[in-house]
Design an enzyme around this catalytic site. Structure first.
Site, short mmCIF file in Angstrom:
data_model
loop_
_atom_site.label_atom_id
_atom_site.label_comp_id
_atom_site.label_asym_id
_atom_site.label_seq_id
_atom_site.Cartn_x
_atom_site.Cartn_y
_atom_site.Cartn_z
N ARG A 1 -12.02 6.52 9.73
CA ARG A 1 -11.55 5.14 9.85
C ARG A 1 -12.62 4.15 9.43
O ARG A 1 -12.32 3.14 8.78
CB ARG A 1 -11.12 4.87 11.30
CG ARG A 1 -10.62 3.47 11.57
CD ARG A 1 -9.38 3.16 10.77
NE ARG A 1 -8.77 1.89 11.23
CZ ARG A 1 -7.73 1.32 10.65
NH1 ARG A 1 -7.17 1.89 9.58
NH2 ARG A 1 -7.22 0.20 11.12
N SER B 1 0.84 -1.19 0.00
CA SER B 1 0.00 0.00 0.00
C SER B 1 0.89 1.25 0.00
O SER B 1 1.72 1.40 -0.89
CB SER B 1 -0.95 -0.03 1.20
OG SER B 1 -1.97 0.93 1.07
N HIS C 1 -7.92 -5.39 -0.06
CA HIS C 1 -6.63 -4.70 -0.01
C HIS C 1 -5.77 -5.17 1.17
O HIS C 1 -4.55 -5.31 1.03
CB HIS C 1 -6.88 -3.19 0.09
CG HIS C 1 -5.63 -2.37 0.11
ND1 HIS C 1 -4.73 -2.34 -0.94
CD2 HIS C 1 -5.11 -1.56 1.08
CE1 HIS C 1 -3.72 -1.53 -0.64
NE2 HIS C 1 -3.93 -1.06 0.59
N ASP C 2 -6.40 -5.42 2.30
CA ASP C 2 -5.64 -5.84 3.48
C ASP C 2 -5.07 -7.25 3.34
O ASP C 2 -4.42 -7.75 4.27
CB ASP C 2 -6.52 -5.77 4.73
CG ASP C 2 -6.43 -4.40 5.40
OD1 ASP C 2 -5.59 -3.58 4.97
OD2 ASP C 2 -7.20 -4.15 6.35
N ASP D 1 -8.79 -6.84 -4.40
CA ASP D 1 -8.45 -5.48 -3.97
C ASP D 1 -9.25 -4.46 -4.78
O ASP D 1 -9.05 -4.32 -5.98
CB ASP D 1 -6.95 -5.25 -4.14
CG ASP D 1 -6.45 -3.97 -3.48
OD1 ASP D 1 -7.27 -3.09 -3.17
OD2 ASP D 1 -5.23 -3.85 -3.29
#
Length: 388
Positions: free
Chosen positions: A233, A163, A353-354, A324
């Site tokens: 967040r 990232s 993505h994580d 992702d």
């Protein structure tokens, strides 16, 4: 902190019941050693004085001082790579601390020990706040290189990051002349931030700045814009995962909070928002770092984009996560098609993505194989003693 009177109260949450998805980070702290750079010139021409860099190291430098590996963290990470990549870092693991001396620092603009908006400006004795200058990904890597030169590192075997860390890895291959970099591994990143990512970042910054406690970035330590950061967040947590992952983990399940029953996914997101504040992340740093990511473009002041990519000569490992949605595979394929000595691998995963943080076995297998290709084992070489 109490919610803004202009906004409806957030749903009550129950951290004990927020089972949800696995947490991509462990215990995030500001632990580490500190290096102070007396003067650091930014891309913008601004000069920062007495810049502090918090870093951690594992393993030892060899006699040639050329066995360093640099790990670059993502947006909300810190210098302690073992808190979020423990399955990959250590003796005999993919990033082998018996063979390599591993370095990781909190990035410039961060809030876990390195100078950022919440730091004290040595020239005024007051918090930088809104007066902290804009920084870039290139600034981050030049500062890391400065620390490594101070530590006596002659060459870096590989720079690894996912990232925002993957953006830093790319810039290491272009921006840094010393110490010499022999290879990089960029996971789930791109060569330039595109409108999709910029738009997502701007929505999150808008949430922070809509909090009355933001005070144009000059909020007090005792009254930070907690609610705005919490919402930012929550937005981010959606972009880090996927539709299938959320359905599998939450479905339409309800959970009981202290006051009412809510959807499990609502409870999870509110819990993650509150948890983000409790682990000490600073709203100013969030805005600073997302703006740095938005500035990311290897073309800037260098020439045509694809020509810049073609100028990268070191071996490059590029990794995508199939699901992702934040940095889709097409962006890594674009890099692979234009960087001469590159290889691209796709990890099949529903983690989104994580996945670069959560798919430990698959990521570890790729890193171990790439490092073995780049740094073949010399059976005559003495072992490097780790100091974990």
């Amino acid at each position: 902190a109490s919610p803004s009177p202009r906004s409806p109260s957030p749903l009550p949450f129950s951290s004990a019941m927020a089972r949800g998805l696995a947490d991509e980070y462990g215990q995030i702290t500001s632990d580490g050693e500190t290096f102070t750079c007396e003067e650091f010139v930014l891309d913008s021409g601004r000069v920062l004085k007495q810049v502090e860099v918090r870093y951690m190291m594992w393993g030892n430098l060899n006699a040639e001082r050329d066995n360093a590996i640099v790990i670059c963290h993502a947006l909300t990470g810190n210098a302690n790579a073992q808190s979020w990549w423990s399955q990959l870092l250590g003796p005999c693991k993919a990033i082998d601390t018996q063979k390599y001396c591993v370095f990781c620092s909190n990035t410039l603009g961060g809030c876990y020990g390195t100078t950022g908006p919440a730091s004290i400006n040595p020239e005024t004795g007051k918090k930088y706040g809104s007066r902290f200058p804009r920084v870039t990904i290139r600034d981050m890597v030049r500062l890391q290189a400065t620390v490594l030169m101070h530590l006596g590192v002659k060459e870096v075997a590989c720079v690894i990051g996912g990232s925002m860390g993957g953006m830093q890895a790319l810039e290491w291959a272009i921006e840094v002349a010393s110490p010499k970099v022999r290879s990089i591994a960029s996971l789930c990143a791109s060569g330039r931030h595109q409108p999709w990512q910029i738009g997502i970042s701007e929505c999150q910054r808008a949430a922070i700045k809509a909090d009355p406690k933001w005070q144009n970035g000059d909020y007090s330590h005792d009254a930070p814009p907690v609610e705005g950061l919490r919402v930012a967040r929550m937005m981010a947590m959606l972009t880090y995962r996927t539709h299938p992952a959320y359905w599998t983990k939450f479905g339409r399940s309800l959970v009981s909070t202290h006051q009412q029953r809510v959807f499990d996914v609502e409870n999870y997101l509110h819990t993650q928002g509150h948890k983000f504040h409790s682990r000490g992340f600073d709203a100013g740093s969030y805005c600073c770092l997302t703006e740095a990511m938005d500035s990311h473009d290897v073309e800037r002041a260098r020439g045509p984009y694809f020509e810049v990519l073609k100028s990268i000569q070191v071996p490059v490992l590029l990794v995508s996560i199939s699901s992702d949605v934040l940095y889709p595979m097409s962006e890594q394929l674009e890099l692979a098609q234009n960087i001469p000595n590159s290889q691209h691998h796709l990890i099949q995963s529903d983690e989104g993505h994580d996945g670069f943080l959560l798919e430990h076995v698959k990521v570890g297998t790729l890193l171990r194989g790439f490092l073995a290709q780049m740094e073949p084992c010399d059976p005559a070489a003495p072992a490097v003693t780790a100091k974990l």
